[in-house]
Design an enzyme around this catalytic site. Structure first.
Site, PDB file in Angstrom:
ATOM      1  N   LYS A 144     -13.737  -4.508  -7.304  1.00 52.48           N
ATOM      2  CA  LYS A 144     -14.338  -3.239  -7.693  1.00 52.48           C
ATOM      3  C   LYS A 144     -13.301  -2.355  -8.361  1.00 52.48           C
ATOM      4  O   LYS A 144     -13.566  -1.714  -9.378  1.00 52.48           O
ATOM      5  CB  LYS A 144     -14.852  -2.519  -6.437  1.00 52.48           C
ATOM      6  CG  LYS A 144     -16.258  -2.925  -6.062  1.00 52.48           C
ATOM      7  CD  LYS A 144     -17.265  -1.933  -6.601  1.00 52.48           C
ATOM      8  CE  LYS A 144     -18.625  -2.562  -6.713  1.00 52.48           C
ATOM      9  NZ  LYS A 144     -19.609  -2.045  -5.794  1.00 52.48           N
ATOM     10  N   LYS A 151      -7.582 -10.530  -9.904  1.00 53.91           N
ATOM     11  CA  LYS A 151      -8.650 -11.006  -9.012  1.00 53.91           C
ATOM     12  C   LYS A 151      -9.876 -10.110  -9.181  1.00 53.91           C
ATOM     13  O   LYS A 151      -9.742  -8.907  -9.422  1.00 53.91           O
ATOM     14  CB  LYS A 151      -8.101 -11.025  -7.583  1.00 53.91           C
ATOM     15  CG  LYS A 151      -8.780 -10.171  -6.566  1.00 53.91           C
ATOM     16  CD  LYS A 151      -8.133 -10.343  -5.202  1.00 53.91           C
ATOM     17  CE  LYS A 151      -8.926  -9.511  -4.193  1.00 53.91           C
ATOM     18  NZ  LYS A 151      -8.326  -9.400  -2.888  1.00 53.91           N
ATOM     19  N   LYS A 192       0.825  -1.210   0.000  1.00 53.35           N
ATOM     20  CA  LYS A 192       0.000   0.000   0.000  1.00 53.35           C
ATOM     21  C   LYS A 192       0.858   1.258   0.000  1.00 53.35           C
ATOM     22  O   LYS A 192       0.503   2.261  -0.607  1.00 53.35           O
ATOM     23  CB  LYS A 192      -0.967  -0.012   1.168  1.00 53.35           C
ATOM     24  CG  LYS A 192      -2.144  -0.930   0.878  1.00 53.35           C
ATOM     25  CD  LYS A 192      -3.073  -1.068   2.047  1.00 53.35           C
ATOM     26  CE  LYS A 192      -4.169  -2.074   1.715  1.00 53.35           C
ATOM     27  NZ  LYS A 192      -4.789  -2.610   2.935  1.00 53.35           N
TER      28      LYS A 192
END
Ligand code: TRP
Length: 334
Positions: free
Chosen positions: A195, A192, A112
């Site tokens: 959204k 994968k 991240k």
């Protein structure tokens, strides 16, 4: 007594079939054998969100999907993380027994930090501590998660163990319970289903939208012409037939291999299968969405039940640490 399950998921709005096959389905079946608590972790979402404008709607839509999919407020405690501020208190206390080095080594933190270099916030480092607080606040023993969460669970066990070692036995060491369904790949055939990659099919989509989405899916790249024989084992769409057309897998396999059907036929079959399997879900969702305040009532009941447990654990934790008891807790000062 049944063992306690806890799991959390970030408020991503309407759920897709990847969420369903990978997590929700599992949550639903665990309700039979465990004492389950399921939480929408809106505080965790803040570690990566730059725009909080959709938080309320995303939380609401997600809970509606959970309920329509079979999470049952009579069996499980369903609530929103931020409604139980005790978790943030416990997070602070646990942060004192968590070496910073452990957190900086977590693979999701590194990833991240790489993905949002302009927003490497303090909360992002503490993400697994907050996740640990989620779990141990309810003394949960079993945590259904995907494989990507295993490093977080390992850390949760280490933090629980360390707290127990320093202050005395308080928390069970939570065990991960991996979901059995293989990772659902998105319509792009590579990543994968998610959204954020726009490669998903929403559970609540209409049958027409479903067909339209399925038609955009990438299939076997070797099948360029309708007459080319297909290779189901490399086709991402094919795997979904196992769940959505369970009785026709063999027939579809041989028809694909012999070019008896083309990809468009196969996708039409898949969309039909999805629409059939999800029809009862979609009906229930529409009914629940029409009940005024239903979701709000479920969440009110959930927070009430969760808070009783949370307050008990936090009191025990403070006592074990040796914090001075707050005097006259029943008295309100002006
Ligand atoms: N980190 C989890 C995820 O991204 C979400 C989560 C937060 C969670 N708290 C949890 C999962 C507690 C299980 C238990 O999917």
């Amino acid at each position: 007594m049944k063992k306690r399950v806890f799991s959390g998921a970030r408020p991503t709005g309407r759920q897709h079939i990847g969420n369903y096959l990978g997590a929700i389905q599992n949550y639903v079946s665990l309700q039979e054998d465990y004492d389950c608590i399921y939480c929408i972790v809106d505080i965790h979402a803040l570690t990566t969100l730059e725009d909080t404008g959709n938080l309320q709607e995303n939380t609401y839509e997600m809970m509606l999907d959970w309920l329509a999919a079979g999470l049952d407020p009579e069996k499980s405690i369903l609530f929103v993380q931020s409604h139980i501020p005790e978790v943030m208190e416990l997070h602070t206390l646990l942060s004192m027994v968590t070496p910073l080095g452990w957190l900086l080594r977590v693979p999701t933190f590194k990833e991240k930090a790489r993905m949002q270099p302009h927003n490497v916030n303090y909360g992002l480092v503490g993400y697994p501590v907050l996740m640990t607080a989620d779990i141990v606040l309810y003394k949960a023993e079993v945590v259904p998660v995907g494989e990507d969460q295993l490093p977080h669970l390992e850390l949760a066990r280490e933090i629980a163990r360390r707290f127990n070692f320093i202050f005395g036995d308080t928390f069970p060491e939570p065990q991960a319970k991996l979901t059995t369904f293989p990772l659902v790949i998105g319509l792009d055939g590579v990543l994968k289903m998610s959204k954020s990659y726009n490669n998903y099919i929403e559970l609540a989509a209409t049958p027409e939208e479903t067909l339209e989405r399925v038609m955009t899916a990438v299939t076997d790249p070797a099948r360029r012409y309708r007459t080319d024989p297909g290779h189901p084992e490399v086709c991402n769409i094919f795997r979904l037939h196992h769940y959505f057309n369970p009785g026709r897998v063999e027939e579809i396999t041989s028809q694909c291999r012999s070019a008896g059907i083309g990809c468009v036929d196969c996708k039409t079959l898949l969309a039909c299968g999805i629409n059939t399997v999800l029809a009862p879900f979609r009906e229930r969702r529409a009914v629940l969405a029409n009940k005024p305040n239903y979701v709000v009532e479920v969440l009110a009941e959930g927070v009430h039940r969760a808070q009783v447990i949370a307050k008990g654990t936090l009191e025990e934790v403070k006592e074990k640490i040796g914090l001075l008891k707050r005097p006259f807790p029943e008295k309100v000062y002006d």
